[in-house]
Write a protein that holds these residues in place. Structure first.
Motif, PDB file in Angstrom:
ATOM      1  N   MET A   1       0.996  -1.227   0.064  1.00 27.41           N
ATOM      2  CA  MET A   1       0.067   0.034   0.117  1.00 27.41           C
ATOM      3  C   MET A   1       0.712   1.269  -0.099  1.00 27.41           C
ATOM      4  O   MET A   1       2.008   1.240   0.623  1.00 27.41           O
ATOM      5  CB  MET A   1      -0.858  -0.026   1.322  1.00 27.41           C
ATOM      6  CG  MET A   1      -1.646  -0.974   1.171  1.00 27.41           C
ATOM      7  SD  MET A   1      -2.956  -0.995   2.802  1.00 27.41           S
ATOM      8  CE  MET A   1      -3.848   0.421   2.488  1.00 27.41           C
ATOM      9  N   SER A   2       0.401   2.268  -0.666  1.00 31.27           N
ATOM     10  CA  SER A   2       1.141   3.542  -0.433  1.00 31.27           C
ATOM     11  C   SER A   2       0.965   4.420   0.671  1.00 31.27           C
ATOM     12  O   SER A   2      -0.093   4.012   1.330  1.00 31.27           O
ATOM     13  CB  SER A   2       0.702   4.540  -1.656  1.00 31.27           C
ATOM     14  OG  SER A   2      -0.510   4.866  -1.566  1.00 31.27           O
ATOM     15  N   PRO A   3       1.715   5.290   0.969  1.00 35.86           N
ATOM     16  CA  PRO A   3       1.436   5.854   2.220  1.00 35.86           C
ATOM     17  C   PRO A   3       0.095   6.703   2.248  1.00 35.86           C
ATOM     18  O   PRO A   3      -0.723   6.544   3.197  1.00 35.86           O
ATOM     19  CB  PRO A   3       2.558   7.029   2.133  1.00 35.86           C
ATOM     20  CG  PRO A   3       3.660   6.512   1.411  1.00 35.86           C
ATOM     21  CD  PRO A   3       3.003   5.505   0.303  1.00 35.86           C
ATOM     22  N   GLU A   4      -0.372   7.417   0.966  1.00 43.29           N
ATOM     23  CA  GLU A   4      -1.677   7.690   0.779  1.00 43.29           C
ATOM     24  C   GLU A   4      -2.777   6.705   1.055  1.00 43.29           C
ATOM     25  O   GLU A   4      -3.628   7.194   1.824  1.00 43.29           O
ATOM     26  CB  GLU A   4      -1.888   8.164  -0.416  1.00 43.29           C
ATOM     27  CG  GLU A   4      -0.951   9.532  -0.844  1.00 43.29           C
ATOM     28  CD  GLU A   4       0.586   9.232  -1.068  1.00 43.29           C
ATOM     29  OE1 GLU A   4       0.950   7.812  -1.583  1.00 43.29           O
ATOM     30  OE2 GLU A   4       1.384   9.985  -1.276  1.00 43.29           O
ATOM     31  N   GLU A   5      -2.777   5.572   0.564  1.00 45.33           N
ATOM     32  CA  GLU A   5      -3.660   4.456   0.868  1.00 45.33           C
ATOM     33  C   GLU A   5      -3.778   4.185   2.532  1.00 45.33           C
ATOM     34  O   GLU A   5      -4.710   3.731   2.891  1.00 45.33           O
ATOM     35  CB  GLU A   5      -3.306   3.031  -0.039  1.00 45.33           C
ATOM     36  CG  GLU A   5      -3.512   3.324  -1.514  1.00 45.33           C
ATOM     37  CD  GLU A   5      -2.904   2.235  -2.301  1.00 45.33           C
ATOM     38  OE1 GLU A   5      -3.662   1.859  -3.120  1.00 45.33           O
ATOM     39  OE2 GLU A   5      -1.812   1.770  -1.821  1.00 45.33           O
ATOM     40  N   ILE A   6      -2.539   3.786   3.133  1.00 44.94           N
ATOM     41  CA  ILE A   6      -2.670   3.930   4.447  1.00 44.94           C
ATOM     42  C   ILE A   6      -3.174   4.932   5.346  1.00 44.94           C
ATOM     43  O   ILE A   6      -4.037   4.534   6.010  1.00 44.94           O
ATOM     44  CB  ILE A   6      -0.945   3.497   4.823  1.00 44.94           C
ATOM     45  CG1 ILE A   6      -0.301   2.418   4.102  1.00 44.94           C
ATOM     46  CG2 ILE A   6      -0.998   3.436   6.610  1.00 44.94           C
ATOM     47  CD1 ILE A   6       1.072   2.008   4.486  1.00 44.94           C
ATOM     48  N   ARG A   7      -2.981   6.156   4.964  1.00 47.08           N
ATOM     49  CA  ARG A   7      -3.594   7.304   5.494  1.00 47.08           C
ATOM     50  C   ARG A   7      -4.928   7.219   5.462  1.00 47.08           C
ATOM     51  O   ARG A   7      -5.759   7.663   6.320  1.00 47.08           O
ATOM     52  CB  ARG A   7      -2.864   8.524   5.278  1.00 47.08           C
ATOM     53  CG  ARG A   7      -1.636   8.712   5.695  1.00 47.08           C
ATOM     54  CD  ARG A   7      -0.770  10.168   5.432  1.00 47.08           C
ATOM     55  NE  ARG A   7       0.717   9.904   5.724  1.00 47.08           N
ATOM     56  CZ  ARG A   7       1.053  10.072   7.049  1.00 47.08           C
ATOM     57  NH1 ARG A   7       0.143  10.250   8.099  1.00 47.08           N
ATOM     58  NH2 ARG A   7       2.400  10.206   7.282  1.00 47.08           N
ATOM     59  N   LEU A   8      -5.518   7.011   4.150  1.00 43.32           N
ATOM     60  CA  LEU A   8      -6.937   6.866   3.937  1.00 43.32           C
ATOM     61  C   LEU A   8      -7.355   5.816   4.708  1.00 43.32           C
ATOM     62  O   LEU A   8      -8.632   5.831   5.414  1.00 43.32           O
ATOM     63  CB  LEU A   8      -7.125   6.704   2.402  1.00 43.32           C
ATOM     64  CG  LEU A   8      -8.596   6.537   1.868  1.00 43.32           C
ATOM     65  CD1 LEU A   8      -9.268   8.038   2.177  1.00 43.32           C
ATOM     66  CD2 LEU A   8      -8.572   6.263   0.562  1.00 43.32           C
TER      67      LEU A   8
END
Length: 71
Positions: A1-8
């Motif tokens: 997962m990308s950092p953006e996906e994790i934060r989402l």
């Protein structure tokens, strides 16, 4: 997962899981959690805690560190 996906995913679960709650549970700072999510530092312990908080396998969340390519 990308950092953006994790934060989402964390945002979607914000009522039960936050970066601060993961940090408290692991005895680390919220900055350390963010740095691992952003791939600025490497900590298997923190990666595992983040993945568990998301209810996912750490191999899925951080595949570049845990999945080995067959030779």
């Amino acid at each position: 997962m990308s950092p953006e996906e994790i934060r989402l995913e964390l945002f979607k679960r914000r009522k039960t899981v936050t970066i601060a709650s993961i940090a408290r549970g692991g005895g680390v700072s919220h900055q350390a959690i963010s740095a691992v999510i952003d791939r600025k530092i490497v900590s298997k312990r923190i990666m595992t805690a983040v993945a568990e908080a998301l209810g996912k396998d750490r191999d899925y969340v951080f595949p570049e560190y845990f999945l080995r390519k067959a030779s």
